[in-house]
Design an enzyme around this catalytic site. Structure first.
Site, mmCIF file in Angstrom:
data_model
loop_
_atom_site.group_PDB
_atom_site.id
_atom_site.type_symbol
_atom_site.label_atom_id
_atom_site.label_comp_id
_atom_site.label_asym_id
_atom_site.label_seq_id
_atom_site.Cartn_x
_atom_site.Cartn_y
_atom_site.Cartn_z
ATOM 1 C CE LYS A 188 -10.153 -8.415 32.043
ATOM 2 N NZ LYS A 188 -9.508 -6.804 32.977
ATOM 3 C CB THR A 227 -10.233 0.798 26.128
ATOM 4 O OG1 THR A 227 -8.760 1.452 25.742
ATOM 5 C CG2 THR A 227 -11.080 0.737 24.791
ATOM 6 N N GLY A 229 -8.196 2.293 31.904
ATOM 7 C CA GLY A 229 -8.972 1.926 33.269
ATOM 8 C C GLY A 229 -10.302 1.037 33.056
ATOM 9 C CB THR A 230 -11.648 -0.774 30.108
ATOM 10 O OG1 THR A 230 -10.239 -1.677 29.984
ATOM 11 C CG2 THR A 230 -12.045 0.331 28.930
ATOM 12 N N GLY A 231 -9.652 -2.543 33.035
ATOM 13 C CA GLY A 231 -9.311 -3.992 33.695
ATOM 14 C C GLY A 231 -9.926 -3.055 35.368
HETATM 15 C C1 LIG Z 1 -2.953 3.149 39.191
HETATM 16 C C2 LIG Z 1 -2.965 2.080 37.823
HETATM 17 N N1 LIG Z 1 -3.294 0.845 37.550
HETATM 18 C C3 LIG Z 1 -4.195 0.201 36.662
HETATM 19 C C4 LIG Z 1 -3.408 0.818 35.282
HETATM 20 C C5 LIG Z 1 -3.551 -0.115 34.873
HETATM 21 O O1 LIG Z 1 -4.847 0.125 33.970
HETATM 22 P P1 LIG Z 1 -4.384 0.348 31.970
HETATM 23 O O2 LIG Z 1 -4.177 -1.032 31.790
HETATM 24 O O3 LIG Z 1 -6.339 1.475 31.386
HETATM 25 O O4 LIG Z 1 -3.550 2.187 31.893
HETATM 26 C C6 LIG Z 1 -3.768 2.153 35.047
HETATM 27 N N2 LIG Z 1 -2.463 2.163 34.576
HETATM 28 N N3 LIG Z 1 -2.904 2.691 36.755
#
Ligand SMILES: Cc1ncc(COP(=O)(O)O)c(N)n1
Length: 513
Positions: A188, A227, A229-231
């Protein structure tokens, strides 16, 4: 088209193995929202519980690896899954537990999407340092699609931060990562926005190991803080599309489009005081009817048995077995010729009312279909000794007047959808009758004077016209009816009236007045 009967069917199922984000923007919560928005069933296996909001992660409570494994085998042994994604896996023992469980269910694990979550955007570690090796050696060999961002790719490849700095670096990194096992690598580019033709864009690279080919997926860059939680969302979207049976390229293309709109539509939304989540539900809209098809909803709203009274009318049965008295058919066909003249005018009115050239052309095509149909009618009449002049001199029956003026009035006083729906009872009904009679082994073929009539309505040309009409209605309904129960009720009433007028038309044929 006959109304769809309620059947038990398997819905596509996706499973997420990830951490819980109490803030609801990432992790398990983002995955379930995504899968729901993309209309697949979602089950979930929690690896860790985080206390988290839009500002960051305040604590992590890791679940025992054995319990993660138990969740997974419990779900897979009963519900199964068409595709699986992994997100935050926390530790090497959890990775081992996940891999062990997945190996017991190879069918479920064949569409495995791995998002190698390591550090949250807010800076907290979500995967222990010593677990990277377990990802590489245990998880990647069984992975179908690996979806790292640039910093994650650097960690997996043992590169110093900042080493992947250009598009060329991304290309070689994607190739290198595929050597660790995944059949596809989606690297990405959100961390490395590019500029092309003065436009800021994001390029994601999809590398296919088997064919050694690269696909660039380009989206406009959205300048936003939201953004979080985008991944997670993207990998859940890929798993959802795979669960529906799409191939990897199509699944990834749909998923990148989905995440782009989810980011774009959340750009001006405020949830929390930090980096807000994307809008998972941008694609959902409230509809005054259940199910996805407006046309099906019209059928469903008809009073019990009314459609059958129309398509299985004694007149139709007489056509099917050839016993319909010749005079009745001749009376009917002359009236139907006159009917079609008005019907063509209604289709031309629909073309006039169209808001764009494509819809206008689609309606014009229907006019041409109707014209062809009138020529068939004239040929018929000719075969049976009725001249064109005689057909044209036939006085219009009051039933014919009632029906055709009803359709034209709906067109004149209502909007384009009212008109299409008023025309639909005829268009859809004749399509349904044609196919039913054609496919029914009880229909008399040899020596049935009405067989050519059946062939016309079962034929490709007429069925194409039905498809065009249905698509027009679906598109129109999406724009107008979808937000109003009143409009939907109006459309249902028009359709029902049309069906009743069709029944009277058959009665008229049998009674010859
Ligand atoms: C439980 C959990 N899983 C994955 C992410 C990554 O997401 P981000 O990179 O957007 O913080 C996160 N923050 N929390």
């Amino acid at each position: 088209m006959p109304p769809v009967t309620t059947a038990i069917h398997n819905v596509p199922k996706a499973l997420t193995i990830a951490g819980s984000d109490s803030g609801g923007g990432a992790g398990i919560q983002a995955d379930i929202k995504t899968m729901a928005a993309l209309q697949v069933y979602s089950s979930s296996v929690v690896t860790s519980v985080t206390s988290q909001n839009t500002l960051g992660v305040n604590g992590i409570h890791e679940l025992p690896a054995e319990f993660v494994k138990q969740q997974l085998t419990t779900v897979l042994s009963d519900i199964g899954s068409d595709a699986i994604k992994t997100g935050m896996l926390s530790s090497a023992p959890i990775i081992q537990a996940v891999v062990d469980a997945l190996k017991e269910y190879p069918e479920c694990a064949k569409n495995l999407v791995v998002d190698p979550v390591m550090v949250s955007t807010s800076g907290s570690r979500l995967l222990n340092k010593d677990a990277v090796d377990a990802v590489l050696t245990q998880l990647l060999p069984m992975t179908l699609v690996l979806t790292p961002n640039v910093p994650e790719a650097e960690v997996l490849l043992g590169l110093a931060p900042g080493k992947i700095a250009t598009l060329d670096d991304m290309v070689s990194a994607a190739r290198q990562l595929a050597k660790a096992g995944p059949a596809f690598v989606l690297l990405k580019g959100g961390h490395l926005p590019q500029t092309r033709h003065d436009q800021r864009i994001v390029i994601d690279l999809l590398y296919d190991r088997d064919t050694d080919t690269l696909l660039e997926l380009v989206q406009p860059y959205v300048d936003t803080l939201n953004t979080h939680g985008t991944g997670c969302t993207l990998s859940a979207a890929i798993a959802s599309e795979l669960a529906k049976g799409l191939n990897v390229t199509d699944a990834v293309q749909n998923a990148t489009t989905y995440i782009h709109h989810a980011i774009e539509s959340a750009a001006h939304v405020k949830i929390g005081t930090g980096a807000g989540p994307v809008n998972h539900f941008y694609n959902l809209r409230w509809m005054p009817y259940s199910g996805s098809s407006f046309v099906q909803a019209l059928y469903d709203a008809l009073p019990e048995g009314l459609w059958e009274n129309y398509v299985d009318h004694p007149f139709v049965r007489g056509i099917a077995d050839g016993t319909l008295p010749r005079e009745c058919f001749i009376y009917y066909i002359k009236q139907d010729y006159l009917y079609l003249q008005s019907y063509a005018r209604a289709a031309a009115l629909a073309a006039y009312k169209s808001k764009d050239i494509d819809t206008c052309a689609a309606n014009a095509k229907i006019v041409t279909h109707i014209h062809d149909e009138t020529q068939t009618h004239l040929k018929y009449c000719e075969q049976w000794g009725i001249s064109r002049e005689e057909v044209l001199a036939t006085p219009e029956s009051v039933y014919n007047v009632a029906y055709t003026r009803f359709v034209l009035d709906k067109g004149a006083s209502g909007d384009q959808l009212d008109l299409q729906v008023a025309m639909a009872a005829c268009l859809l009904g004749y399509g349904d009758i044609g196919v039913r009679l054609f496919n029914n082994p009880a229909t008399k073929r040899e020596g049935n004077p009405y067989w050519p009539w059946i062939e016309t309505y079962a034929g490709e040309q007429y069925q194409d016209a039905v498809d065009v009409g249905k698509k027009l209605m679906e598109d129109l309904a999406t724009h107008s009816v979808s937000t109003s129960a009143t409009r939907f009720k109006e459309a249902c009433d028009i359709f029902e009236q049309g069906v009743r007028l069709e029944i009277s038309f058959w009665d008229m044929g049998l009674n010859m007045n």
